[in-house]
Design an enzyme around this catalytic site. Structure first.
Site, PDB file in Angstrom:
ATOM      1  N   ASP A 181      -4.462   2.266  -4.730  1.00 20.21           N
ATOM      2  CA  ASP A 181      -3.000   2.278  -4.583  1.00 20.21           C
ATOM      3  C   ASP A 181      -2.532   1.031  -3.837  1.00 20.21           C
ATOM      4  OD1 ASP A 181      -4.037   2.921  -2.140  1.00 20.21           O
ATOM      5  OD2 ASP A 181      -2.682   4.579  -1.713  1.00 20.21           O
TER       6      ASP A 181
ATOM      7  N   ASP B 141       0.851  -1.194   0.000  1.00 22.98           N
ATOM      8  CA  ASP B 141       0.000   0.000   0.000  1.00 22.98           C
ATOM      9  C   ASP B 141       0.889   1.246   0.000  1.00 22.98           C
ATOM     10  OD1 ASP B 141      -2.896   1.060   0.480  1.00 22.98           O
ATOM     11  OD2 ASP B 141      -1.664   2.136   1.927  1.00 22.98           O
ATOM     12  N   LEU B 142       0.590   2.186  -0.903  1.00 23.98           N
ATOM     13  CA  LEU B 142       1.420   3.384  -1.018  1.00 23.98           C
ATOM     14  C   LEU B 142       1.135   4.353   0.119  1.00 23.98           C
ATOM     15  CD1 LEU B 142       1.329   4.115  -4.856  1.00 23.98           C
ATOM     16  CD2 LEU B 142       2.842   2.612  -3.548  1.00 23.98           C
TER      17      LEU B 142
END
Length: 288
Positions: free
Chosen positions: A133, A90-91
């Site tokens: 994302d 996960d960004l």
């Protein structure tokens, strides 16, 4: 031969035969042409359906698998291919990219992140983008030359590498890791997600392996969420009142109401845990 015999009747008969033969030849040619056209249309329809099926399993932005494609890929794995490592990536800071530079730059960043994950993925790994994302990297542990934690650190470093297009925003990544003997997507994503948020609690650019402690914490959370409605309906939840005291006079000036729940298995459940469980299960309104 009929025309050679002469006579009006023979001429008419010969002309009729010629028309009939001409019609047969024309019909044969038209039939062959229509057969070729029908075959072409069937072939194009099959190709189009196959392309649509392929596209339905792909993320149109990055070209990686989507969730449906990931499910299909995992369905083709066997227990003998394991154990399997699932990384949920996960960004960190991606929302700021969209807010500051716009969605076009944000989309370009997602494509770059996908390529960076591909560059570090073990041979034969499955890579998917399953959310805005969020990415998944799934691979057989025995095929990776690196330990899961070492690989996660490499991926985090690659994603966090500064992008020249993003001068004012730094993007990083958090990774939750779960290793399983059987390729079961729901379980793998659930436990990798739990590890992911444990990593996020530690700060940006961190990874976390799902271990026995996290397994116990996940079981505790699930049990609390399952039992919460019954506890509310049975009156097991109660308020304790803590006095508020002035420091200069030691006089009680009021009381603070504190929510309490003595769980039969897990003992005292803290108010934040109760509120979080109520929010996740849609029971928050019952607490007020």
């Amino acid at each position: 031969c009929v025309l050679a015999q002469g006579g009006v009747e023979n001429d008419v008969l010969g002309f009729t035969i010629l028309l009939f033969l001409g019609g047969m030849i024309r019909g044969a040619l038209l039939g062959q042409s229509r057969f070729r056209e029908t075959s072409r249309l069937k072939y194009e329809a099959r190709e189009f359906a196959a392309e649509m099926e392929r596209n339905s399993r792909r993320d149109p932005l990055t070209g990686l698998l989507n969730r449906s494609g990931l499910e299909q890929a995992i369905a083709g794995l066997g227990v003998s291919d394991g154990p399997f490592v699932a990384m949920l990536i996960d960004l960190d800071g991606f929302k700021s990219v969209n807010d500051t530079y716009g969605h076009t730059i944000g989309d370009g960043l997602l494509v770059k992140v996908g390529r960076r994950i591909e560059d570090h993925a073990p041979q034969g790994a499955t890579i998917a983008r399953i959310g805005g994302d969020e990415f998944v990297l799934l691979f057989s542990a025995c095929r990776s030359p690196q330990a899961a934690g070492e690989l996660a650190s490499s991926i985090i470093a690659a994603i966090a590498n500064p992008d020249p297009e993003l001068n004012s925003v730094r993007v990083g990544a958090s990774i939750g890791i779960y290793q399983a003997d059987k390729p079961q997507l729901t379980e793998m994503l659930l436990k990798a997600d739990f590890a992911l948020y444990a990593a996020k609690r530690g700060g940006r650019n961190e990874y976390c392996l799902f271990d026995a402690d996290l397994d116990a914490a996940l079981e505790r959370r699930n049990r609390i969420e399952r039992d919460l409605r019954g506890a509310i309906e049975s009156g097991a939840l109660c308020c304790w009142f803590q006095p508020l005291v002035r420091l200069d006079t030691s006089a009680a000036v009021g009381f603070e109401a504190l929510l309490r729940w003595q769980h039969e298995v897990h003992g005292a459940i803290s108010p934040p845990e109760i509120v979080t469980a109520a929010r996740e299960t849609g029971l928050l309104s019952l607490l007020t």
